[in-house]
Enzyme design. Structure first.
Site, PDB file in Angstrom:
ATOM      1  N   CYS A 145      72.042  72.113   7.916  1.00 27.55           N
ATOM      2  CA  CYS A 145      72.128  71.034   6.911  1.00 27.55           C
ATOM      3  C   CYS A 145      72.129  71.623   5.494  1.00 27.55           C
ATOM      4  O   CYS A 145      72.820  71.127   4.615  1.00 27.55           O
ATOM      5  CB  CYS A 145      70.975  70.043   7.072  1.00 27.55           C
ATOM      6  SG  CYS A 145      71.222  68.882   8.446  1.00 27.55           S
ATOM      7  N   ARG A 169      68.671  74.083  12.890  1.00 21.05           N
ATOM      8  CA  ARG A 169      69.329  72.816  12.510  1.00 21.05           C
ATOM      9  C   ARG A 169      69.216  72.583  10.993  1.00 21.05           C
ATOM     10  O   ARG A 169      70.192  72.244  10.331  1.00 21.05           O
ATOM     11  CB  ARG A 169      68.694  71.668  13.291  1.00 21.05           C
ATOM     12  CG  ARG A 169      69.101  70.273  12.866  1.00 21.05           C
ATOM     13  CD  ARG A 169      70.549  69.970  13.174  1.00 21.05           C
ATOM     14  NE  ARG A 169      71.363  69.904  11.981  1.00 21.05           N
ATOM     15  CZ  ARG A 169      72.665  69.602  11.983  1.00 21.05           C
ATOM     16  NH1 ARG A 169      73.287  69.353  13.111  1.00 21.05           N
ATOM     17  NH2 ARG A 169      73.339  69.558  10.867  1.00 21.05           N
ATOM     18  N   CYS A 204      71.065  61.648   2.463  1.00 21.35           N
ATOM     19  CA  CYS A 204      71.812  61.471   3.713  1.00 21.35           C
ATOM     20  C   CYS A 204      70.981  60.706   4.738  1.00 21.35           C
ATOM     21  O   CYS A 204      71.417  59.684   5.257  1.00 21.35           O
ATOM     22  CB  CYS A 204      72.249  62.819   4.277  1.00 21.35           C
ATOM     23  SG  CYS A 204      73.762  63.426   3.494  1.00 21.35           S
ATOM     24  N   HIS A 205      69.767  61.204   5.033  1.00 26.33           N
ATOM     25  CA  HIS A 205      69.046  60.688   6.198  1.00 26.33           C
ATOM     26  C   HIS A 205      68.286  59.385   5.966  1.00 26.33           C
ATOM     27  O   HIS A 205      67.907  58.725   6.934  1.00 26.33           O
ATOM     28  CB  HIS A 205      68.129  61.773   6.754  1.00 26.33           C
ATOM     29  CG  HIS A 205      68.906  62.924   7.345  1.00 26.33           C
ATOM     30  ND1 HIS A 205      69.733  62.777   8.420  1.00 26.33           N
ATOM     31  CD2 HIS A 205      69.008  64.231   6.980  1.00 26.33           C
ATOM     32  CE1 HIS A 205      70.310  63.931   8.720  1.00 26.33           C
ATOM     33  NE2 HIS A 205      69.886  64.834   7.848  1.00 26.33           N
ATOM     34  N   CYS A 222      67.956  65.755   1.196  1.00 26.66           N
ATOM     35  CA  CYS A 222      67.907  65.337   2.600  1.00 26.66           C
ATOM     36  C   CYS A 222      67.854  63.805   2.647  1.00 26.66           C
ATOM     37  O   CYS A 222      68.509  63.178   3.482  1.00 26.66           O
ATOM     38  CB  CYS A 222      66.654  65.879   3.292  1.00 26.66           C
ATOM     39  SG  CYS A 222      66.231  67.589   2.940  1.00 26.66           S
ATOM     40  N   CYS A 256      50.043  84.834  19.452  1.00 26.77           N
ATOM     41  CA  CYS A 256      49.442  85.169  20.753  1.00 26.77           C
ATOM     42  C   CYS A 256      50.070  86.440  21.325  1.00 26.77           C
ATOM     43  O   CYS A 256      49.378  87.259  21.923  1.00 26.77           O
ATOM     44  CB  CYS A 256      49.585  84.012  21.730  1.00 26.77           C
ATOM     45  SG  CYS A 256      48.304  82.756  21.505  1.00 26.77           S
ATOM     46  N   CYS A 288      45.146  83.497  30.174  1.00 27.88           N
ATOM     47  CA  CYS A 288      44.223  82.850  29.233  1.00 27.88           C
ATOM     48  C   CYS A 288      44.359  81.330  29.245  1.00 27.88           C
ATOM     49  O   CYS A 288      43.376  80.619  29.079  1.00 27.88           O
ATOM     50  CB  CYS A 288      44.463  83.359  27.816  1.00 27.88           C
ATOM     51  SG  CYS A 288      44.032  85.106  27.617  1.00 27.88           S
ATOM     52  N   HIS A 289      45.576  80.846  29.433  1.00 27.13           N
ATOM     53  CA  HIS A 289      45.810  79.397  29.287  1.00 27.13           C
ATOM     54  C   HIS A 289      45.900  78.651  30.608  1.00 27.13           C
ATOM     55  O   HIS A 289      45.934  77.420  30.600  1.00 27.13           O
ATOM     56  CB  HIS A 289      47.101  79.154  28.490  1.00 27.13           C
ATOM     57  CG  HIS A 289      47.013  79.597  27.059  1.00 27.13           C
ATOM     58  ND1 HIS A 289      46.249  78.935  26.129  1.00 27.13           N
ATOM     59  CD2 HIS A 289      47.583  80.638  26.399  1.00 27.13           C
ATOM     60  CE1 HIS A 289      46.367  79.544  24.946  1.00 27.13           C
ATOM     61  NE2 HIS A 289      47.159  80.587  25.088  1.00 27.13           N
TER      62      HIS A 289
END
Ligand code: HEC
Ligand code: HEC
Length: 249
Positions: free
Chosen positions: A210, A206, A168-169, A165, A103, A69-70
């Site tokens: 955290c 990930r 810290c970031h 978040c 898909c 298809c792709h």
């Protein structure tokens, strides 16, 4: 002369510009950076090879491969940098990995693949690789409400450590925390090979690390909260080049 004027204009930039966005790549040891730069020494290339096989393998009741298809997977260049994306057909924002799941079931009519399973990560890495070097794109108007939800989650304090978040970031990026330097937290390389995991993992894996790190209950894979956080992170990182498949310590 013209370049001198340009140089002077550039020199006055920092007065009003914000701290430049940087990838965690810049914080890595030279040996780890070299491992990411050289495909021959990047363990993630094992998943890429598997992804190529899956891409052209006929499966399910449709007996169709992704390629049927792709076409060539290279035709998906530019796709990974705009995911998670709003899908009118789904009436919501979905991640690239969820699109692969859709898909698999709806188009190939094959048995579902779980998020974080090897085939989903392999195809996600292969599709990501097609956009390596392209800038992550900001959220679109159709993604605005998901973006707002993601921002709220990013700023919400959580867990026994009662940390957001952002604390810290944004507030402490660049400072060290138990041996590691806190990065700005941009999702530029996923799925990536993490040396600590000895494995390829998605950005959701990930984020769950955290969340556990601040002693909070991590959101499930594919949950609306995860998707919203990912839209926010992509928008926040917009302009940084995609590194998929990256290496992290
Ligand atoms: C029978 C045809 C068919 C097969 C087989 C198929 N797809 Fe798709 N795929 C589609 C269609 C149709 C869309 C557009 C759906 C939409 O926009 O909601 C799509 C959309 C996508 C997109 C999003 C593209 C974009 O521009 O946002 C990705 C990524 C994708 N497919 C990956 C895969 C992978 C990986 C496989 C194999 C596991 C696969 N597809 C198999 C028909 C197919
Ligand atoms: C206590 C501080 C702290 C909190 C709170 C925290 N993180 Fe992190 N985060 C880190 C550290 C440290 C790393 C890097 C760890 C390493 O590489 O060893 C990291 C890594 C990341 C990365 C990976 C960047 C890359 O290049 O791979 C992302 C994305 C991220 N965090 C997002 C978040 C989000 C979203 C939240 C909130 C749900 C959050 N973090 C909460 C400290 C934190």
């Amino acid at each position: 002369m013209r370049s001198l004027i340009l140089a002077l204009c550039l020199m006055s930039l920092p007065a009003w510009a914000q701290a430049p966005k940087t990838s965690s790549f810049d914080l890595m040891k030279p040996e780890t950076q070299a491992m990411q730069r050289d495909d021959a020494s990047n363990p993630a290339m094992l998943w890429i090879a598997e992804g190529r096989t899956l891409w052209s393998e006929k499966a399910g009741a449709s007996r169709k491969a992704c390629a049927d298809c792709h076409g060539d997977v290279g035709s998906l260049r530019g796709v990974a940098v705009r995911y998670p994306a709003f899908k009118a057909t789904q009436h919501k924002v979905i991640t690239l990995d969820q699109q692969i799941q859709i898909c698999r079931v709806q188009e190939q009519k094959a048995d579902p693949w779980a998020l974080e399973s090897r085939p989903v990560l392999a195809l996600s890495a292969l599709i990501g690789l097609q956009s390596r070097g392209l800038a992550l794109l900001p959220a679109t108007p159709a993604e605005a409400s998901t973006l707002a939800q993601g921002r709220a989650l990013y700023e919400e304090r959580r867990g026994q450590m009662n940390l957001s978040c952002a604390q810290c970031h944004d507030d402490n990026a660049g400072k060290s925390l138990g041996g590691a330097v806190i990065p700005q937290g941009h999702p530029t390389g996923y799925p990536l090979y993490r040396l600590e995991w000895q494995d390829l993992g998605s950005v959701e894996r990930r984020l769950r690390n955290c969340m556990v790190g601040v002693r909070s209950e991590p959101y499930p894979y594919g949950s609306p909260e995860m998707v919203a956080l990912e839209v926010f992170l992509r928008d926040r990182a917009a302009g940084l080049p995609l590194e998929t498949p990256a290496i992290r310590p």
